[in-house]
Design an enzyme around this catalytic site. Structure first.
Site, short mmCIF file in Angstrom:
data_model
loop_
_atom_site.label_atom_id
_atom_site.label_comp_id
_atom_site.label_asym_id
_atom_site.label_seq_id
_atom_site.Cartn_x
_atom_site.Cartn_y
_atom_site.Cartn_z
N MET A 11 2.69 -5.54 -6.94
CA MET A 11 2.94 -5.70 -8.39
C MET A 11 2.99 -4.34 -9.09
O MET A 11 3.87 -4.09 -9.92
CB MET A 11 1.84 -6.58 -8.99
CG MET A 11 2.10 -6.98 -10.42
SD MET A 11 1.31 -8.53 -10.87
CE MET A 11 -0.36 -8.30 -10.36
N TYR A 124 -16.07 -6.77 -2.38
CA TYR A 124 -14.84 -6.11 -2.85
C TYR A 124 -15.21 -4.91 -3.73
O TYR A 124 -14.69 -3.80 -3.55
CB TYR A 124 -13.97 -7.11 -3.61
CG TYR A 124 -12.83 -6.47 -4.40
CD1 TYR A 124 -11.63 -6.15 -3.77
CD2 TYR A 124 -12.97 -6.20 -5.76
CE1 TYR A 124 -10.59 -5.55 -4.49
CE2 TYR A 124 -11.94 -5.60 -6.48
CZ TYR A 124 -10.77 -5.29 -5.85
OH TYR A 124 -9.76 -4.69 -6.56
N1 LIG Z 1 -4.23 -7.11 -9.22
C1 LIG Z 1 -5.34 -6.89 -9.93
O1 LIG Z 1 -5.73 -7.70 -10.79
C2 LIG Z 1 -6.14 -5.63 -9.71
C3 LIG Z 1 -7.34 -5.44 -10.43
C4 LIG Z 1 -8.06 -4.25 -10.25
C5 LIG Z 1 -7.60 -3.29 -9.35
N2 LIG Z 1 -6.44 -3.50 -8.66
C6 LIG Z 1 -5.97 -2.45 -7.72
O2 LIG Z 1 -4.70 -1.97 -8.17
C7 LIG Z 1 -3.91 -1.59 -7.02
C8 LIG Z 1 -2.56 -2.29 -7.06
O3 LIG Z 1 -2.78 -3.70 -7.01
P1 LIG Z 1 -1.59 -4.77 -6.94
O4 LIG Z 1 -2.04 -5.97 -7.68
O5 LIG Z 1 -0.30 -4.12 -7.30
O6 LIG Z 1 -1.59 -5.13 -5.37
P2 LIG Z 1 -0.59 -6.09 -4.58
O7 LIG Z 1 0.41 -6.71 -5.50
O8 LIG Z 1 -1.44 -6.98 -3.72
O9 LIG Z 1 0.19 -5.07 -3.65
C9 LIG Z 1 -0.39 -4.41 -2.58
C10 LIG Z 1 0.71 -3.98 -1.62
O10 LIG Z 1 0.11 -3.25 -0.55
C11 LIG Z 1 0.62 -3.74 0.68
N3 LIG Z 1 -0.34 -3.56 1.78
C12 LIG Z 1 -1.38 -4.36 2.10
N4 LIG Z 1 -1.99 -3.90 3.19
C13 LIG Z 1 -1.32 -2.79 3.58
C14 LIG Z 1 -1.46 -1.87 4.66
N5 LIG Z 1 -2.43 -2.02 5.59
N6 LIG Z 1 -0.61 -0.82 4.75
C15 LIG Z 1 0.37 -0.67 3.83
N7 LIG Z 1 0.58 -1.52 2.81
C16 LIG Z 1 -0.26 -2.57 2.69
C17 LIG Z 1 0.88 -5.21 0.42
O11 LIG Z 1 1.76 -5.71 1.40
P3 LIG Z 1 1.58 -7.24 1.92
O12 LIG Z 1 2.05 -8.09 0.79
O13 LIG Z 1 2.45 -7.29 3.13
O14 LIG Z 1 0.11 -7.43 2.20
C18 LIG Z 1 1.45 -5.17 -1.00
O15 LIG Z 1 2.84 -4.95 -1.00
C19 LIG Z 1 -4.78 -1.93 -5.80
O16 LIG Z 1 -5.53 -0.80 -5.42
C20 LIG Z 1 -5.72 -3.00 -6.33
O17 LIG Z 1 -6.92 -3.10 -5.59
C21 LIG Z 1 -5.70 -4.64 -8.82
#
Ligand SMILES: NC(=O)c1ccc[n+]([C@@H]2O[C@H](COP(=O)([O-])OP(=O)(O)OC[C@H]3O[C@@H](n4cnc5c(N)ncnc54)[C@H](OP(=O)(O)O)[C@@H]3O)[C@@H](O)[C@H]2O)c1
Length: 280
Positions: A11, A124
């Site tokens: 995202m 987490y």
């Molecule tokens: N979403 C929230 O509400 C939230 C809140 C607080 C902090 N954050 C942090 O903000 C950041 C961005 O979050 P987001 O919501 O954009 O995450 P996301 O939509 O889940 O995207 C994560 C991406 O990383 C890929 N990925 C997973 N495991 C991997 C690996 N081993 N090697 C390479 N790529 C990998 C995933 O691929 P697959 O789909 O194939 O797994 C996905 O495309 C993260 O650090 C998250 O922890 C998010």
């Protein structure tokens, strides 16, 4: 500048690819580079010599992390970013890692500033806190940005989840009454705003810890109220309930509002939400 974005199909990652499109961007997701395969990832990154590495890949299943997901959660959220930070240091590159509001315990009713001590209450949250600790030890040009409750267009990676906003919109076609937790006060974050914020931070601010959420805060209940108001579904009945109404494996902070003391104020979450709902 050559910029490497890891987790580029997520995202946030997809928005960063857009925000930096005037640079040479390497947009990699899991199939291009599994960041848990430390040596392979190191070799591939070293050979491409980026000057900025932004890591959006993470383990985000807060409840699974309490059980069978714990090991992979710590590997992805703590050990892998540490490996990437070492690679960045070796290259003389800057490194951006996203942490979370869940590094805080939630007892500070006034919210948390960037320098408040970490006291996570879930696995987490502990994995993100451990990631921050390891990055602090490695040093170099490291930016840690904490968002919370990100919403925006769902990523195209295989394992990505829809945001709370998209979930509410989808469920509103099926139901007209919801029990909604009126607790867990925090600051939602709009993915395109966070991507722009990231650029502003790396271009104009020194390495360090930043809070990247929107201004203001809401509970799940007040977030849902605003979503339904903006999509003209005020007919939906929302019943406020306590956190214990939906027992979940992981504890959530009661209040994890992210106070930003280092950057100009962000626009409010209501404004960002209105833009998202207009455009989606
Ligand atoms: N979403 C929230 O509400 C939230 C809140 C607080 C902090 N954050 C942090 O903000 C950041 C961005 O979050 P987001 O919501 O954009 O995450 P996301 O939509 O889940 O995207 C994560 C991406 O990383 C890929 N990925 C997973 N495991 C991997 C690996 N081993 N090697 C390479 N790529 C990998 C995933 O691929 P697959 O789909 O194939 O797994 C996905 O495309 C993260 O650090 C998250 O922890 C998010």
């Amino acid at each position: 500048m050559k910029i490497l974005i890891l987790g580029a199909k997520g995202m946030l990652g997809q928005e960063l690819v857009r925000v930096f499109s005037d640079h040479e961007v390497l947009a990699w997701d899991r199939e291009d580079c599994n960041i848990c395969d430390f040596e392979k990832a190191r070799e591939k990154i070293i050979s491409t010599t980026p000057s900025l590495i932004i890591n959006c890949a993470a383990y985000n299943n807060v409840d699974m992390a309490e059980g069978e997901g714990r090991e992979i959660c710590f590997k992805l959220n703590a050990e892998a970013p540490a490996n990437l930070a070492r690679v960045a240091k070796e290259l003389g590159a800057s490194f951006v890692q996203y942490s979370s509001d869940y590094v805080f315990g939630g007892t500070k009713e006034t919210g948390y500033t960037e320098d408040d001590p970490l006291d996570p209450i879930s696995e987490y949250g502990k994995s993100k806190a451990e990631g921050e600790r390891l990055l602090g030890e490695i040093g170099g040009k490291i930016y840690i940005i904490r968002p919370s409750r990100i919403f925006g267009v769902k990523g195209s990676g295989e394992g990505v989840k829809e945001s709370f906003v998209d979930l509410m919109i989808r469920l509103s076609a099926e139901k007209n009454e919801f029990d909604m937790v009126d607790s867990e006060l925090t600051s939602p974050t709009y993915a395109p705003d966070l991507a722009l914020r990231t650029r502003e931070i790396v271009e104009n601010h020194p390495p360090g810890i930043y809070h990247g959420a929107q201004d203001g805060a809401c509970t799940w209940y007040s977030f849902a109220q605003e979503i339904f108001r903006l999509i003209d579904r005020e007919d939906i009945k929302l019943n406020p309930v306590g956190s214990d109404f939906y027992p979940r494996p992981a504890k959530r902070p009661v209040c994890s509002v992210l106070i930003n003391t280092k950057l100009p104020p962000a626009r409010s979450w209501q404004e960002a939400l209105a833009e998202y709902l207009r455009d989606c």
